[in-house]
Design a protein around this motif. Structure first.
Motif, mmCIF file in Angstrom:
data_model
loop_
_atom_site.group_PDB
_atom_site.id
_atom_site.type_symbol
_atom_site.label_atom_id
_atom_site.label_comp_id
_atom_site.label_asym_id
_atom_site.label_seq_id
_atom_site.Cartn_x
_atom_site.Cartn_y
_atom_site.Cartn_z
ATOM 1 N N ASN A 120 0.762 -1.223 0.087
ATOM 2 C CA ASN A 120 0.056 -0.174 0.037
ATOM 3 C C ASN A 120 0.805 1.150 0.117
ATOM 4 O O ASN A 120 1.842 1.350 0.931
ATOM 5 N N ILE A 121 0.619 1.986 -0.739
ATOM 6 C CA ILE A 121 1.379 3.205 -0.910
ATOM 7 C C ILE A 121 0.570 4.849 -0.892
ATOM 8 O O ILE A 121 -0.584 4.637 -1.469
ATOM 9 N N SER A 122 0.499 5.415 0.330
ATOM 10 C CA SER A 122 -0.174 6.604 0.584
ATOM 11 C C SER A 122 0.357 7.697 0.889
ATOM 12 O O SER A 122 1.631 7.767 1.463
ATOM 13 N N TYR A 123 -0.531 8.803 1.121
ATOM 14 C CA TYR A 123 0.228 10.224 1.544
ATOM 15 C C TYR A 123 -1.003 10.739 2.299
ATOM 16 O O TYR A 123 -2.295 10.799 1.791
ATOM 17 N N ASP A 124 -0.685 11.148 3.424
ATOM 18 C CA ASP A 124 -1.651 11.582 4.409
ATOM 19 C C ASP A 124 -1.626 13.361 4.234
ATOM 20 O O ASP A 124 -0.457 13.879 4.623
ATOM 21 N N LYS A 125 -2.648 13.950 3.644
ATOM 22 C CA LYS A 125 -2.546 15.376 3.717
ATOM 23 C C LYS A 125 -2.275 16.162 5.053
ATOM 24 O O LYS A 125 -1.971 17.050 5.231
ATOM 25 N N GLU A 126 -2.888 15.565 6.092
ATOM 26 C CA GLU A 126 -2.899 16.212 7.291
ATOM 27 C C GLU A 126 -1.552 16.207 8.082
ATOM 28 O O GLU A 126 -1.073 17.363 8.433
ATOM 29 N N ASP A 127 -0.860 14.986 8.197
ATOM 30 C CA ASP A 127 0.519 14.976 8.522
ATOM 31 C C ASP A 127 1.654 15.003 7.612
ATOM 32 O O ASP A 127 2.690 15.176 8.051
ATOM 33 N N GLY A 128 1.171 15.102 6.459
ATOM 34 C CA GLY A 128 2.439 15.236 5.220
ATOM 35 C C GLY A 128 3.265 14.049 5.242
ATOM 36 O O GLY A 128 4.301 14.453 4.881
ATOM 37 N N ILE A 129 2.990 13.009 5.609
ATOM 38 C CA ILE A 129 3.770 11.667 5.558
ATOM 39 C C ILE A 129 3.444 10.816 4.423
ATOM 40 O O ILE A 129 2.329 10.553 4.187
ATOM 41 N N PHE A 130 4.536 10.413 3.683
ATOM 42 C CA PHE A 130 4.245 9.575 2.615
ATOM 43 C C PHE A 130 4.418 8.227 3.291
ATOM 44 O O PHE A 130 5.640 7.908 3.870
ATOM 45 N N ARG A 131 3.571 7.217 3.136
ATOM 46 C CA ARG A 131 3.670 5.879 3.649
ATOM 47 C C ARG A 131 3.866 4.755 2.627
ATOM 48 O O ARG A 131 3.220 4.670 1.738
ATOM 49 N N CYS A 132 4.474 3.735 3.086
ATOM 50 C CA CYS A 132 4.431 2.456 2.436
ATOM 51 C C CYS A 132 4.276 1.315 3.257
ATOM 52 O O CYS A 132 5.176 0.954 4.108
ATOM 53 N N ASP A 133 3.139 0.753 3.315
ATOM 54 C CA ASP A 133 2.680 -0.245 4.328
ATOM 55 C C ASP A 133 2.422 -1.656 3.648
ATOM 56 O O ASP A 133 2.183 -1.833 2.394
ATOM 57 N N ASN A 134 2.225 -2.681 4.332
ATOM 58 C CA ASN A 134 1.892 -4.096 4.164
ATOM 59 C C ASN A 134 2.821 -4.511 2.798
ATOM 60 O O ASN A 134 2.138 -5.095 2.035
ATOM 61 N N LEU A 135 4.058 -4.283 2.966
ATOM 62 C CA LEU A 135 4.914 -4.949 1.821
ATOM 63 C C LEU A 135 4.992 -6.295 1.884
ATOM 64 O O LEU A 135 5.184 -6.884 2.787
ATOM 65 N N VAL A 136 5.106 -6.927 0.825
ATOM 66 C CA VAL A 136 5.292 -8.258 0.589
ATOM 67 C C VAL A 136 6.750 -8.662 0.169
ATOM 68 O O VAL A 136 6.986 -8.151 -0.676
ATOM 69 N N VAL A 137 7.303 -9.710 0.734
ATOM 70 C CA VAL A 137 8.694 -9.854 -0.004
ATOM 71 C C VAL A 137 8.274 -10.994 -1.263
ATOM 72 O O VAL A 137 7.418 -11.823 -1.088
ATOM 73 N N ASP A 138 8.919 -10.534 -2.172
ATOM 74 C CA ASP A 138 8.596 -11.090 -3.603
ATOM 75 C C ASP A 138 10.093 -11.529 -4.116
ATOM 76 O O ASP A 138 10.810 -10.625 -4.283
ATOM 77 N N ASP A 139 9.903 -12.584 -4.641
ATOM 78 C CA ASP A 139 11.477 -13.124 -5.352
ATOM 79 C C ASP A 139 11.618 -12.494 -6.874
ATOM 80 O O ASP A 139 12.733 -12.306 -7.187
ATOM 81 N N ASP A 140 10.394 -11.877 -7.370
ATOM 82 C CA ASP A 140 10.865 -11.384 -8.648
ATOM 83 C C ASP A 140 10.597 -9.950 -8.793
ATOM 84 O O ASP A 140 11.429 -9.282 -9.673
ATOM 85 N N ILE A 141 9.970 -9.277 -7.602
ATOM 86 C CA ILE A 141 9.910 -7.798 -7.813
ATOM 87 C C ILE A 141 10.547 -7.253 -6.454
ATOM 88 O O ILE A 141 10.290 -7.756 -5.398
ATOM 89 N N ASP A 142 11.512 -6.037 -6.641
ATOM 90 C CA ASP A 142 12.141 -5.390 -5.448
ATOM 91 C C ASP A 142 11.120 -4.413 -4.904
ATOM 92 O O ASP A 142 11.011 -3.246 -5.272
ATOM 93 N N VAL A 143 10.062 -4.945 -3.890
ATOM 94 C CA VAL A 143 9.283 -4.113 -3.513
ATOM 95 C C VAL A 143 9.411 -2.914 -2.650
ATOM 96 O O VAL A 143 9.261 -1.735 -3.198
ATOM 97 N N PRO A 144 10.534 -3.094 -2.029
ATOM 98 C CA PRO A 144 11.180 -1.709 -1.081
ATOM 99 C C PRO A 144 11.633 -0.625 -2.166
ATOM 100 O O PRO A 144 11.466 0.352 -1.976
#
Length: 331
Positions: A120-144
């Motif tokens: 999940n990639i999100s941005y909260d307008k109130e606190d101004g923080i860009f977040r990446c949550d619920n990252l899945v480890v994947d053998d084919d795609i470098d998610v981070p």
């Protein structure tokens, strides 16, 4: 249906034949363009090209552009079998204060593709923080790495001018040298010989702009002289008519709107009166360059000039009313 222009119809003139040229054919590309506004402003100032940076890109547009740029295609072969994976961001549920998209992995199959959520990639307008949550480890795609690039691009889009903003700078400059856009796809223009030196400045501008492009995609710009003969003058006259007819229609629509809506802004009305006068001056300039009367749009020009006169009268009347009211108040 627009007329198709055949490039072979143009006759180029050598550099040494400047006195026999009609003007210059100019073409350029601005694909995949993203430039730091500070650097763009300095470049424009250094080259005496009017800078119009525009408003800061909204966080919503920056977020969508940044996540939209995350797109990977990975062919992976295991045990003699090849699979093709796509990683990209797609919309999901969002709220008024939180912008949100999800990173997904699509496996291309012959019949039905399979989709897996990677983050999940999100941005909260109130606190101004860009977040990446619920990252899945994947053998084919470098998610981070995908998430990190999305955040970096998000910051970049907010401080950069995009292609649309830079196109405005370019078209405003070309308008100032009486360039006529040709009736073919892309950025292709005819510039009268009186402004040939300004074309060279523009070419240098686009070349230097290419070096500032954060996307890394090289920009293209080039020009050549068009020989001055009857055939080429006929072609440029036709192109002038096609281009100016569109502008006249646009100007008429704007002037008519301000009149019917009862606009009370003299400054706005003055601006459109000046635009109409500039268009008339451009017509006279082309008549001199092409050595002919360009009377094919006289009726349209007459209507436009009438509307411009009406706007000028209204603007003067509003100013007089305001000055009279201010004088009465002071008395």
């Amino acid at each position: 249906m627009e007329k198709t222009l055949n490039m072979q119809d143009f006759m180029a003139a050598a550099e040494s034949d400047k006195e026999h040229m009609l003007g210059k054919f100019l073409y350029f590309s601005l694909a995949n363009l993203l430039v730091e506004k500070e650097a763009l402003s300095k470049l424009c100032a250094d080259m005496d090209i009017p800078y119009s940076g525009g408003a800061r890109l909204s966080v919503a547009d920056a977020f969508r552009s940044a996540t939209g740029d995350i797109r990977e295609r990975r062919p992976v072969t295991r045990l003699g079998e090849t699979h093709i994976y796509l990683a990209y961001c797609r919309d999901n549920k969002r709220t008024a204060n939180v912008l949100s998209r999800e990173l997904v992995k699509e496996t291309l199959n012959q019949q039905t593709n399979r989709y897996e959520k990677l983050a999940n990639i999100s941005y909260d307008k109130e606190d101004g923080i860009f977040r990446c949550d619920n990252l899945v480890v994947d053998d084919d795609i470098d998610v981070p790495d995908c998430c990190r690039r999305a955040e970096e691009l998000f910051e970049l889009y907010q401080r950069c001018a995009n292609r649309k903003q830079i196109e405005t700078i370019c078209t405003n400059y070309l308008r100032s040298i009486d360039a006529t856009k040709l009736s073919i796809t892309g950025h292709m223009y005819f510039v009268p010989r009186t402004w040939a030196e300004k074309v060279e400045i523009f070419e240098d501008f686009v070349t230097l702009l290419s070096g500032l492009n954060k996307k890394g995609t090289p920009l293209t710009v080039n020009s050549f002289y068009i020989i001055d003969d009857a055939k080429q003058r006929d072609k440029m006259a036709e192109e002038f008519y096609l281009a100016v007819k569109k502008e006249i229609a646009e100007y008429q629509e704007k002037c008519d709107y301000f009149i019917k809506s009862g606009s009370n802004s003299p400054a706005v009305m003055d601006r459109w009166v000046l635009k109409v006068r500039a268009l008339e001056e451009r017509k006279r300039h082309y008549e001199s360059v092409l050595r002919r009367e360009l009377d094919g749009l006289d009726d349209e020009f007459s209507t436009l000039k009438f509307l411009a006169q009406e706007l000028q009268i209204r603007a003067n009347h509003i100013r007089l009313q305001r000055e009279t009211g201010r004088a009465d108040f002071l008395d």
